[in-house]
Design a protein around this motif. Structure first.
Motif, mmCIF file in Angstrom:
data_model
loop_
_atom_site.group_PDB
_atom_site.id
_atom_site.type_symbol
_atom_site.label_atom_id
_atom_site.label_comp_id
_atom_site.label_asym_id
_atom_site.label_seq_id
_atom_site.Cartn_x
_atom_site.Cartn_y
_atom_site.Cartn_z
ATOM 1 N N PRO A 132 0.821 -1.216 0.000
ATOM 2 C CA PRO A 132 0.000 0.000 0.000
ATOM 3 C C PRO A 132 0.849 1.257 0.000
ATOM 4 O O PRO A 132 1.970 1.284 0.518
ATOM 5 N N LEU A 133 0.291 2.296 -0.605
ATOM 6 C CA LEU A 133 0.943 3.603 -0.652
ATOM 7 C C LEU A 133 0.086 4.593 0.114
ATOM 8 O O LEU A 133 -1.133 4.488 0.142
ATOM 9 N N VAL A 134 0.741 5.572 0.698
ATOM 10 C CA VAL A 134 0.030 6.643 1.398
ATOM 11 C C VAL A 134 0.582 7.951 0.884
ATOM 12 O O VAL A 134 1.753 8.268 1.078
ATOM 13 N N SER A 135 -0.258 8.713 0.207
ATOM 14 C CA SER A 135 0.223 9.922 -0.451
ATOM 15 C C SER A 135 0.629 11.011 0.524
ATOM 16 O O SER A 135 1.334 11.940 0.163
ATOM 17 N N ASP A 136 0.179 10.945 1.790
ATOM 18 C CA ASP A 136 0.537 11.989 2.743
ATOM 19 C C ASP A 136 1.936 11.818 3.294
ATOM 20 O O ASP A 136 2.444 12.673 4.005
ATOM 21 N N LEU A 137 2.559 10.673 3.028
ATOM 22 C CA LEU A 137 3.934 10.506 3.464
ATOM 23 C C LEU A 137 4.872 11.236 2.512
ATOM 24 O O LEU A 137 4.477 11.745 1.475
ATOM 25 N N ASN A 138 6.165 11.273 2.866
ATOM 26 C CA ASN A 138 7.105 11.975 2.004
ATOM 27 C C ASN A 138 7.284 11.217 0.695
ATOM 28 O O ASN A 138 7.059 10.010 0.612
ATOM 29 N N ASN A 159 -8.567 4.552 4.271
ATOM 30 C CA ASN A 159 -8.298 3.191 3.779
ATOM 31 C C ASN A 159 -8.309 2.258 4.983
ATOM 32 O O ASN A 159 -7.572 2.469 5.947
ATOM 33 N N PHE A 160 -9.131 1.238 4.936
ATOM 34 C CA PHE A 160 -9.275 0.288 6.042
ATOM 35 C C PHE A 160 -9.191 -1.118 5.440
ATOM 36 O O PHE A 160 -10.144 -1.600 4.851
ATOM 37 N N SER A 161 -8.033 -1.742 5.566
ATOM 38 C CA SER A 161 -7.831 -3.044 4.923
ATOM 39 C C SER A 161 -7.011 -3.961 5.817
ATOM 40 O O SER A 161 -6.215 -3.510 6.637
ATOM 41 N N LEU A 162 -7.239 -5.260 5.623
ATOM 42 C CA LEU A 162 -6.526 -6.306 6.357
ATOM 43 C C LEU A 162 -5.965 -7.313 5.370
ATOM 44 O O LEU A 162 -6.365 -7.377 4.210
ATOM 45 N N THR A 163 -5.037 -8.101 5.865
ATOM 46 C CA THR A 163 -4.542 -9.250 5.104
ATOM 47 C C THR A 163 -4.529 -10.450 6.036
ATOM 48 O O THR A 163 -3.871 -10.428 7.088
ATOM 49 N N ALA A 164 -5.252 -11.499 5.664
ATOM 50 C CA ALA A 164 -5.357 -12.705 6.487
ATOM 51 C C ALA A 164 -4.365 -13.757 6.009
ATOM 52 O O ALA A 164 -4.264 -14.024 4.810
ATOM 53 N N ASN A 165 -3.623 -14.308 6.954
ATOM 54 C CA ASN A 165 -2.667 -15.390 6.677
ATOM 55 C C ASN A 165 -1.639 -14.997 5.628
ATOM 56 O O ASN A 165 -1.100 -15.856 4.918
ATOM 57 N N GLY A 166 -1.383 -13.708 5.497
ATOM 58 C CA GLY A 166 -0.362 -13.233 4.577
ATOM 59 C C GLY A 166 -0.718 -13.354 3.109
ATOM 60 O O GLY A 166 0.127 -13.069 2.253
ATOM 61 N N SER A 167 -1.947 -13.762 2.777
ATOM 62 C CA SER A 167 -2.258 -13.994 1.366
ATOM 63 C C SER A 167 -3.660 -13.567 0.954
ATOM 64 O O SER A 167 -3.942 -13.516 -0.244
ATOM 65 N N VAL A 168 -4.558 -13.265 1.890
ATOM 66 C CA VAL A 168 -5.939 -12.937 1.544
ATOM 67 C C VAL A 168 -6.206 -11.472 1.881
ATOM 68 O O VAL A 168 -6.395 -11.121 3.051
ATOM 69 N N ASP A 187 2.730 -2.684 10.745
ATOM 70 C CA ASP A 187 4.086 -2.440 10.273
ATOM 71 C C ASP A 187 4.864 -1.606 11.281
ATOM 72 O O ASP A 187 4.332 -0.681 11.895
ATOM 73 N N ASN A 188 6.144 -1.927 11.446
ATOM 74 C CA ASN A 188 6.972 -1.221 12.425
ATOM 75 C C ASN A 188 7.232 0.227 12.039
ATOM 76 O O ASN A 188 7.622 1.027 12.899
ATOM 77 N N LEU A 189 7.038 0.581 10.768
ATOM 78 C CA LEU A 189 7.306 1.945 10.326
ATOM 79 C C LEU A 189 6.147 2.895 10.603
ATOM 80 O O LEU A 189 6.300 4.099 10.443
ATOM 81 N N TYR A 190 4.994 2.379 10.991
ATOM 82 C CA TYR A 190 3.831 3.229 11.204
ATOM 83 C C TYR A 190 3.948 3.970 12.527
ATOM 84 O O TYR A 190 4.414 3.419 13.524
ATOM 85 N N ASP A 194 -2.340 -8.896 9.099
ATOM 86 C CA ASP A 194 -1.685 -7.622 8.821
ATOM 87 C C ASP A 194 -2.772 -6.565 8.684
ATOM 88 O O ASP A 194 -3.752 -6.756 7.939
ATOM 89 N N VAL A 195 -2.603 -5.464 9.390
ATOM 90 C CA VAL A 195 -3.612 -4.413 9.419
ATOM 91 C C VAL A 195 -3.015 -3.146 8.831
ATOM 92 O O VAL A 195 -1.875 -2.782 9.143
ATOM 93 N N PHE A 196 -3.786 -2.480 7.998
ATOM 94 C CA PHE A 196 -3.369 -1.201 7.428
ATOM 95 C C PHE A 196 -4.548 -0.242 7.455
ATOM 96 O O PHE A 196 -5.594 -0.504 6.863
ATOM 97 N N ILE A 197 -4.393 0.877 8.178
ATOM 98 C CA ILE A 197 -5.423 1.902 8.248
ATOM 99 C C ILE A 197 -4.749 3.241 7.987
ATOM 100 O O ILE A 197 -3.790 3.600 8.676
#
Length: 488
Positions: free
Chosen positions: A195-201, A286-295, A394-397, A412-415
């Motif tokens: 995923p990309l986040v346009s508000d980052l540098n 953006n509210f998304s998950l990834t289950a078992n690393g593949s879904v 992610d550790n960078l968040y 894996d969670v991405f918001i």
């Protein structure tokens, strides 16, 4: 964004002018003075068309295939045309008639046609889309659609599944050498890209796009080496919002944050009410998950747009609030999914005020054991809301979800654009937001340290200059030689 807002305002003004012009145009006096070419209907038609164009979000779609004559080379769309869902269906028909049928869908969260030129020009020799450009040039058949309606993309996967007896495979695994495809059957491979986040540098965005480009290059190269024929679709769910740097005001992010967030709200926040009062507000771009690393599971649309999520199990009180989000059949293979955000309100004597804290997040799949995450850096005064641009595993968040049991390791969670408030909500609106990003960013610290060093050098130089003294006596060439004692 400012241009889009100005364009929308202009359209609204033009629409009001059109309504007034049409009323005047239809009056008897106007009919008597009507010229052969009346501008009012033309202006109104232009306003309607312009308003429609500005209201449609679009993303690029890139298609290529290892087989020839998949698309007519004369296929061209006039500039500014946005491909509708029906037109996209017609353009995808060659994919369903090829033999063998192997289709790869590279799905990114955000992408715009401007990304291909803007990022390439900004970073010189580092070309984020290098593999994609080389593949398009070398493929026997390719087609680039600069603008496709986002509504068509949202239902693209379900349309592809219904269009054939595909063997569906989700993957985010980068080790494609272990991927097995049965070429005797139609295969649909969905690759969820980073995923990309346009508000980052922009450096972060460039690196993420370059990594996605490597994934596309590795997979296509691997399949070609195996002698497998395939077609590829590369697109995104939403258009990206790239901040164009200008030489004057490129870093006014903090001052413009409130305005940018207000303009970017394309849908209202999710709210939980008790009686006539709102007790929970929740929003995410953006509210998304990834289950078992593949879904991959994208919950943005069902949570905020179609509102098919069930929040009836949410609970509110003066000291504890739980936001429960229940989804039915979010993706194939998962019949039910529940996500819970647990918040508390406590009084702290050190600050002499109440603070609200998001303590944990829980994910429960198909009624099984819950995956539990502790949450870092998510607290705000109780009368404020909490906002963070990036929340996830992610550790960078800036705000990180920390797994606390084995089940949580499978998610894996991405918001992005996260904002939540569970207490003291007034007028069904978010209160002032306490942001997870501190005021002293690395750039500010760098500027402060540099300024201190320069001030110290300047002070030292002035001090040394002030210590310089001049001679009190001077040698007179007409008189005796000047004698200066050693004691002086």
């Amino acid at each position: 964004m400012a241009a889009a807002a100005a364009g929308s305002a202009a359209v609204r003004s033009l629409g009001l002018a059109c309504a007034a012009a049409q009323r005047r145009w239809r009056s008897p006096a106007a009919m008597r003075q009507l010229s052969p070419v009346a501008p009012a209907p033309l202006l109104c038609t232009l306003a309607v068309l312009l308003g429609t164009a500005l209201s449609v979000d679009h993303v690029p779609v890139l298609l290529w295939s290892t087989q020839r004559s998949q698309w007519n080379p004369d296929t061209a769309l006039h500039e500014g045309h946005i491909v509708s869902a029906q037109e996209l269906t017609v353009l995808l028909q060659p994919v369903f008639t090829q033999n063998p049928r192997n289709l790869i869908l590279f799905l990114q969260d955000t992408l715009s046609i401007d990304d291909f030129t803007y990022l390439s020009e900004s970073y010189g020799n580092k070309i984020p889309f290098q593999n994609v450009q080389e593949i398009l040039q070398s493929s026997p058949s390719s087609l680039v659609l600069p603008a496709v309606d986002c509504e068509a993309i949202r239902y693209l996967l379900s349309f592809l599944q219904e269009s054939g007896d595909w063997k569906l495979t989700y993957t985010t695994n980068l080790n494609f050498s272990q991927l097995e495809l049965d070429t005797s059957k139609p295969n649909l491979l969905v690759v969820q890209l980073q995923p990309l986040v346009s508000d980052l540098n922009e450096i972060f965005i460039q690196e993420a796009i370059a990594e996605n480009d490597k994934i596309i290059g590795r997979l296509t190269m691997d399949l070609q080496e195996r002698g497998i024929h395939f077609s590829v679709i590369y697109t995104a769910v939403r258009p990206s919002r790239i901040s164009r740097r200008t030489g004057v005001a490129s870093e006014l992010r903090r001052q413009l944050m409130a305005t940018e967030e207000e303009d970017s709200l394309s849908y209202p926040p999710l709210n939980k009410t008790t009686g006539n009062d709102t007790c929970i507000l929740f929003y995410a771009s953006n509210f998304s998950l990834t289950a078992n690393g593949s879904v991959p599971i994208d919950l943005t649309n069902s949570t905020f747009v179609t509102r098919t999520v069930d929040i009836s199990s949410s609970e509110c009180s003066d000291s504890n609030t739980t936001l429960s989000l229940r989804y039915t059949n979010p993706v194939n293979g998962i019949s039910s999914l529940e996500i819970r955000f647990l918040m508390t309100k406590k009084f702290y004597t050190g600050s002499a005020r109440y603070w609200s804290t998001l303590d944990s997040v829980e994910i429960e799949q198909d009624g099984g054991q819950s995956a539990k995450f502790n949450v870092s850096v998510m607290s705000a005064p109780a009368e404020y809301s909490f906002h963070c641009q990036l929340v996830g595993t992610d550790n960078l968040y800036p705000a990180k979800l920390i797994p606390t049991n084995d089940e949580a390791e499978n998610w894996d969670v991405f918001i992005s654009g996260f904002q939540i408030q569970g207490f003291n909500i007034e007028n069904n609106q978010f209160s002032y937001a306490s942001d997870c990003t501190g005021f002293f960013t690395p750039g500010i610290w760098m500027g402060l340290v540099t300024s201190v060093i320069l001030v110290w050098i300047l002070t030292y130089g002035i001090h040394m200059i002030m210590q310089l003294t001049t001679n009190s006596r001077f040698d007179d060439p007409k008189g005796p030689a000047l004698s200066v004692p050693q004691t002086e």
